[in-house]
Motif scaffolding. Structure first.
Motif, PDB file in Angstrom:
ATOM      1  N   ALA A  22       0.715  27.588 -13.588  1.00  0.00           N
ATOM      2  CA  ALA A  22       1.632  26.473 -13.333  1.00  0.00           C
ATOM      3  C   ALA A  22       2.071  26.446 -11.874  1.00  0.00           C
ATOM      4  CB  ALA A  22       2.844  26.577 -14.252  1.00  0.00           C
ATOM      5  N   LYS A  23       2.476  27.606 -11.373  1.00  0.00           N
ATOM      6  CA  LYS A  23       2.982  27.652  -9.992  1.00  0.00           C
ATOM      7  C   LYS A  23       1.893  27.371  -8.956  1.00  0.00           C
ATOM      8  CE  LYS A  23       6.651  30.880 -11.028  1.00  0.00           C
ATOM      9  NZ  LYS A  23       6.953  32.310 -11.107  1.00  0.00           N
ATOM     10  N   SER A  24       0.675  27.735  -9.256  1.00  0.00           N
ATOM     11  CA  SER A  24      -0.372  27.564  -8.248  1.00  0.00           C
ATOM     12  C   SER A  24      -1.092  26.228  -8.333  1.00  0.00           C
ATOM     13  CB  SER A  24      -1.384  28.711  -8.337  1.00  0.00           C
ATOM     14  OG  SER A  24      -2.005  28.741  -9.588  1.00  0.00           O
ATOM     15  N   THR A  25      -0.854  25.433  -9.381  1.00  0.00           N
ATOM     16  CA  THR A  25      -1.594  24.181  -9.522  1.00  0.00           C
ATOM     17  C   THR A  25      -0.724  22.936  -9.691  1.00  0.00           C
ATOM     18  OG1 THR A  25      -1.793  24.425 -11.926  1.00  0.00           O
ATOM     19  CG2 THR A  25      -3.561  25.369 -10.571  1.00  0.00           C
ATOM     20  N   GLN A  26       0.482  23.072 -10.180  1.00  0.00           N
ATOM     21  CA  GLN A  26       1.273  21.886 -10.522  1.00  0.00           C
ATOM     22  C   GLN A  26       2.114  21.395  -9.350  1.00  0.00           C
ATOM     23  OE1 GLN A  26       3.580  22.960 -13.970  1.00  0.00           O
ATOM     24  NE2 GLN A  26       1.829  22.815 -15.346  1.00  0.00           N
ATOM     25  N   SER A  27       2.460  20.113  -9.419  1.00  0.00           N
ATOM     26  CA  SER A  27       3.365  19.542  -8.424  1.00  0.00           C
ATOM     27  C   SER A  27       4.782  20.060  -8.689  1.00  0.00           C
ATOM     28  CB  SER A  27       3.361  18.013  -8.529  1.00  0.00           C
ATOM     29  OG  SER A  27       3.964  17.608  -9.747  1.00  0.00           O
ATOM     30  N   ASP A  29       7.479  18.338  -9.196  1.00  0.00           N
ATOM     31  CA  ASP A  29       8.079  17.596 -10.309  1.00  0.00           C
ATOM     32  C   ASP A  29       7.577  18.107 -11.655  1.00  0.00           C
ATOM     33  OD1 ASP A  29       9.575  16.027  -8.587  1.00  0.00           O
ATOM     34  OD2 ASP A  29       8.052  14.437  -8.515  1.00  0.00           O
ATOM     35  N   ARG A  30       6.289  18.384 -11.745  1.00  0.00           N
ATOM     36  CA  ARG A  30       5.715  18.892 -12.997  1.00  0.00           C
ATOM     37  C   ARG A  30       6.254  20.290 -13.316  1.00  0.00           C
ATOM     38  NH1 ARG A  30       4.590  18.196 -17.918  1.00  0.00           N
ATOM     39  NH2 ARG A  30       2.825  19.369 -18.674  1.00  0.00           N
ATOM     40  N   MET A  31       6.391  21.126 -12.268  1.00  0.00           N
ATOM     41  CA  MET A  31       6.972  22.457 -12.498  1.00  0.00           C
ATOM     42  C   MET A  31       8.392  22.350 -13.037  1.00  0.00           C
ATOM     43  SD  MET A  31       5.772  25.052  -9.509  1.00  0.00           S
ATOM     44  CE  MET A  31       5.346  23.966  -8.157  1.00  0.00           C
ATOM     45  N   THR A  34       8.400  21.353 -16.655  1.00  0.00           N
ATOM     46  CA  THR A  34       7.929  22.369 -17.596  1.00  0.00           C
ATOM     47  C   THR A  34       8.783  23.633 -17.567  1.00  0.00           C
ATOM     48  OG1 THR A  34       6.343  23.223 -15.976  1.00  0.00           O
ATOM     49  CG2 THR A  34       5.543  21.558 -17.543  1.00  0.00           C
ATOM     50  N   GLY A  35       9.925  23.598 -16.889  1.00  0.00           N
ATOM     51  CA  GLY A  35      10.853  24.714 -16.942  1.00  0.00           C
ATOM     52  C   GLY A  35      10.798  25.689 -15.787  1.00  0.00           C
ATOM     53  N   GLN A  36       9.981  25.427 -14.788  1.00  0.00           N
ATOM     54  CA  GLN A  36       9.923  26.287 -13.595  1.00  0.00           C
ATOM     55  C   GLN A  36      11.028  25.819 -12.638  1.00  0.00           C
ATOM     56  OE1 GLN A  36       7.940  28.913 -12.975  1.00  0.00           O
ATOM     57  NE2 GLN A  36       6.510  28.744 -14.660  1.00  0.00           N
ATOM     58  N   THR A  37      12.281  26.111 -12.993  1.00  0.00           N
ATOM     59  CA  THR A  37      13.427  25.562 -12.259  1.00  0.00           C
ATOM     60  C   THR A  37      13.585  26.132 -10.863  1.00  0.00           C
ATOM     61  OG1 THR A  37      14.896  27.185 -13.289  1.00  0.00           O
ATOM     62  CG2 THR A  37      14.685  25.031 -14.377  1.00  0.00           C
ATOM     63  N   ALA A  38      12.943  27.237 -10.567  1.00  0.00           N
ATOM     64  CA  ALA A  38      13.013  27.800  -9.212  1.00  0.00           C
ATOM     65  C   ALA A  38      12.456  26.818  -8.194  1.00  0.00           C
ATOM     66  CB  ALA A  38      12.265  29.118  -9.145  1.00  0.00           C
ATOM     67  N   ALA A  39      11.607  25.899  -8.639  1.00  0.00           N
ATOM     68  CA  ALA A  39      11.015  24.907  -7.724  1.00  0.00           C
ATOM     69  C   ALA A  39      12.079  24.013  -7.099  1.00  0.00           C
ATOM     70  CB  ALA A  39       9.983  24.066  -8.470  1.00  0.00           C
ATOM     71  N   ILE A  41      14.676  25.068  -5.437  1.00  0.00           N
ATOM     72  CA  ILE A  41      15.133  25.614  -4.155  1.00  0.00           C
ATOM     73  C   ILE A  41      14.075  26.428  -3.406  1.00  0.00           C
ATOM     74  CG2 ILE A  41      17.553  25.645  -4.858  1.00  0.00           C
ATOM     75  CD1 ILE A  41      17.306  28.680  -5.274  1.00  0.00           C
ATOM     76  N   VAL A  42      12.985  26.755  -4.049  1.00  0.00           N
ATOM     77  CA  VAL A  42      11.941  27.548  -3.396  1.00  0.00           C
ATOM     78  C   VAL A  42      10.907  26.582  -2.814  1.00  0.00           C
ATOM     79  CG1 VAL A  42      10.121  29.258  -3.769  1.00  0.00           C
ATOM     80  CG2 VAL A  42      12.313  29.493  -4.953  1.00  0.00           C
ATOM     81  N   PRO A  43      10.545  26.761  -1.537  1.00  0.00           N
ATOM     82  CA  PRO A  43       9.539  25.880  -0.939  1.00  0.00           C
ATOM     83  C   PRO A  43       8.209  25.948  -1.709  1.00  0.00           C
ATOM     84  CG  PRO A  43      10.605  27.231   0.736  1.00  0.00           C
ATOM     85  CD  PRO A  43      11.059  27.747  -0.590  1.00  0.00           C
ATOM     86  N   LEU A  44       7.532  24.826  -1.786  1.00  0.00           N
ATOM     87  CA  LEU A  44       6.294  24.737  -2.555  1.00  0.00           C
ATOM     88  C   LEU A  44       5.236  25.753  -2.098  1.00  0.00           C
ATOM     89  CD1 LEU A  44       4.986  23.319  -4.939  1.00  0.00           C
ATOM     90  CD2 LEU A  44       4.158  21.570  -3.359  1.00  0.00           C
ATOM     91  N   PRO A  45       5.043  25.969  -0.789  1.00  0.00           N
ATOM     92  CA  PRO A  45       4.048  26.987  -0.398  1.00  0.00           C
ATOM     93  C   PRO A  45       4.398  28.388  -0.931  1.00  0.00           C
ATOM     94  CG  PRO A  45       4.550  25.585   1.469  1.00  0.00           C
ATOM     95  CD  PRO A  45       5.526  25.233   0.382  1.00  0.00           C
ATOM     96  N   LEU A  46       5.676  28.719  -0.976  1.00  0.00           N
ATOM     97  CA  LEU A  46       6.080  30.014  -1.518  1.00  0.00           C
ATOM     98  C   LEU A  46       5.850  30.070  -3.029  1.00  0.00           C
ATOM     99  CD1 LEU A  46       7.205  32.790  -0.984  1.00  0.00           C
ATOM    100  CD2 LEU A  46       9.513  31.834  -1.121  1.00  0.00           C
TER     101      LEU A  46
END
Length: 122
Positions: A22-27, A29-31, A34-39, A41-46
């Motif tokens: 999920a973290k390496s392929t999704q946008s 918004d999609r993260m 799907t519950g990846q709430t760290a997205a 505040i965490v920059p997308l490259p990280l």
């Protein structure tokens, strides 16, 4: 004990294949959807680096022990996944998400169990 450790390794693999993919392929918004709430505040490259690291961790937690080649890499990979969970708990703490912190701590405990057990088996 070996069976319990293999079950732990399998659970870590399932958890981190899903999360890493999920973290390496999704946008972003999609993260978030799907519950990846760290997205938030965490920059997308990280997030991408974390996702790829999780996928390498999956390989490391399974393959070396299964093949008998460089077996020390299995507990090292489990330790790396534990570190990722500590960092994730820190991010979720900043977001004030106690449920996610509890999940991170449970996965952290599983990773520490695998690392401890496999280091002991070396």
């Amino acid at each position: 004990m070996n069976i319990a450790l293999w079950i732990g390794q399998g659970l870590l693999a399932v958890i981190f294949v899903a999360s890493g993919t999920a973290k390496s392929t999704q946008s972003r918004d999609r993260m978030l959807a799907t519950g990846q709430t760290a997205a938030k505040i965490v920059p997308l490259p990280l997030m991408r680096v974390a996702g790829v690291s999780e996928l390498f961790g999956v390989l490391g937690v399974i393959l070396p022990w299964a093949t008998g080649v460089a077996r020390v890499l299995t507990p090292v990979a489990a330790t790396g996944l534990a570190v990722i969970m500590m960092l994730a708990a820190t991010v979720h703490g900043r977001l004030r998400e106690p449920r996610n912190i509890a999940i991170n701590m449970a996965i952290l405990a599983l990773a520490v169990f695998v690392a401890w057990g496999r280091f002991a088996d070396l």
